[in-house]
Design an enzyme around this catalytic site. Structure first.
Site, PDB file in Angstrom:
ATOM      1  N   HIS A 101      53.355  -7.977  13.089  1.00 47.42           N
ATOM      2  CA  HIS A 101      52.238  -9.115  13.285  1.00 47.42           C
ATOM      3  C   HIS A 101      51.996  -9.980  12.506  1.00 47.42           C
ATOM      4  O   HIS A 101      51.684 -11.355  12.717  1.00 47.42           O
ATOM      5  CB  HIS A 101      50.812  -8.030  13.334  1.00 47.42           C
ATOM      6  CG  HIS A 101      49.592  -8.888  13.464  1.00 47.42           C
ATOM      7  ND1 HIS A 101      49.098  -9.140  14.715  1.00 47.42           N
ATOM      8  CD2 HIS A 101      48.830  -9.457  12.508  1.00 47.42           C
ATOM      9  CE1 HIS A 101      48.049  -9.852  14.542  1.00 47.42           C
ATOM     10  NE2 HIS A 101      47.805 -10.127  13.405  1.00 47.42           N
ATOM     11  N   GLU A 102      52.190  -9.790  11.057  1.00 47.12           N
ATOM     12  CA  GLU A 102      52.087 -10.780  10.092  1.00 47.12           C
ATOM     13  C   GLU A 102      53.284 -11.944  10.357  1.00 47.12           C
ATOM     14  O   GLU A 102      53.035 -13.113  10.203  1.00 47.12           O
ATOM     15  CB  GLU A 102      51.951 -10.173   8.455  1.00 47.12           C
ATOM     16  CG  GLU A 102      50.854  -9.282   8.313  1.00 47.12           C
ATOM     17  CD  GLU A 102      49.585 -10.105   8.842  1.00 47.12           C
ATOM     18  OE1 GLU A 102      49.362 -11.191   8.547  1.00 47.12           O
ATOM     19  OE2 GLU A 102      48.660  -9.330   9.189  1.00 47.12           O
ATOM     20  N   HIS A 105      52.391 -14.439  12.576  1.00 49.58           N
ATOM     21  CA  HIS A 105      51.612 -15.383  12.344  1.00 49.58           C
ATOM     22  C   HIS A 105      52.601 -16.570  11.702  1.00 49.58           C
ATOM     23  O   HIS A 105      52.284 -17.668  11.707  1.00 49.58           O
ATOM     24  CB  HIS A 105      50.625 -15.044  11.112  1.00 49.58           C
ATOM     25  CG  HIS A 105      49.351 -14.406  11.772  1.00 49.58           C
ATOM     26  ND1 HIS A 105      48.394 -14.815  12.671  1.00 49.58           N
ATOM     27  CD2 HIS A 105      48.759 -13.128  11.281  1.00 49.58           C
ATOM     28  CE1 HIS A 105      47.442 -14.088  12.896  1.00 49.58           C
ATOM     29  NE2 HIS A 105      47.710 -13.107  12.165  1.00 49.58           N
TER      30      HIS A 105
END
Length: 237
Positions: A101-102, A105
């Site tokens: 998920h990071e 980003h």
């Protein structure tokens, strides 16, 4: 009538806060559950983030370890992903999901994803607005009997708080998109089995609810403040 209407907004705020507390408890519970599910290939959070970054040509993005639990984040200022102790070296489906998920980003930042750019741009304004909103509203209401300037001051305070609502509005699609990218990368790179991907989706879905709750709290709080100012302007102290 005004007081009854005002009580409704207090109730909405309390319900939103309750929802936020439930969402926070749920994400922690879900993360704990799937932190116990070990990845079959031994992949850690660090490994997953590195795989996703490299698959998208982001070899220059560094990954660092940071203290705490679920303190994971991507810092666009330094181009660094920081993974918490419970994610960085953990070979669990939960850790892989959070780390990917990071990395999502970081991909958003590299590709100039519009909601992320807007969110990063308004962070300074949001911080200033959150600090000024309450003092401005209180001063405006306290001196509302002195004239239009004080009333305007109160409304400016409400407008400052509205920046928090805008921030949460652009945060929501940013977080959902990062999770979508994470799942697509995990599947595309073959990092986990289909069963493990299902577990990862549950962790990311639970995390997404915290952002929905944050938006609900911000909106109801904004409406309460706006109603409070309107009520005290129409019914002065």
């Amino acid at each position: 009538m005004f007081y009854a209407f005002y009580d409704i907004f207090y109730l909405l705020v309390l319900l939103a806060i309750g929802f936020s507390m439930w969402a926070s408890a749920r994400v922690n519970s879900t993360f704990r559950t799937y932190s116990q599910q070990r990845t079959r290939n031994g992949m850690t959070g660090y490994d997953a983030a590195r795989e996703v970054l490299d698959a998208n040509g982001l070899h220059d993005v560094r990954i660092e370890r940071t203290a705490g639990n679920l303190t994971d984040h991507f810092d666009p200022r330094t181009n660094v992903i920081r993974l918490s102790d419970s994610v960085y070296g953990s070979a669990s489906t939960a850790a892989v999901g959070v780390a990917a998920h990071e990395a999502g980003h970081a991909i958003q930042y590299a590709k100039g994803y519009a909601p992320l750019k807007i969110r990063n741009a308004i962070i300074p304004l949001t911080n200033i607005g959150s600090r000024l909103s309450t003092p401005l509203i209180l001063m405006g209401l306290l001196f509302s009997g002195l004239g239009q300037f004080a009333i305007t001051l109160a409304y400016v305070g409400v407008a400052c708080f509205a920046l928090s609502v805008v921030f949460q509005l652009v945060t929501l699609p940013t977080e959902f998109d990062a999770s979508r990218r994470a799942v697509a990368a995990i599947e595309g790179c073959g990092l986990l089995s289909s069963e493990e991907v299902g577990s990862t989706k549950k962790v990311l879905s639970a995390a997404a609810m915290t952002y929905v709750a944050a938006l609900a709290v911000a909106i109801t709080q904004f409406l309460r403040l706006l109603n409070m100012v309107q009520r005290n302007v129409l019914v002065p102290f």
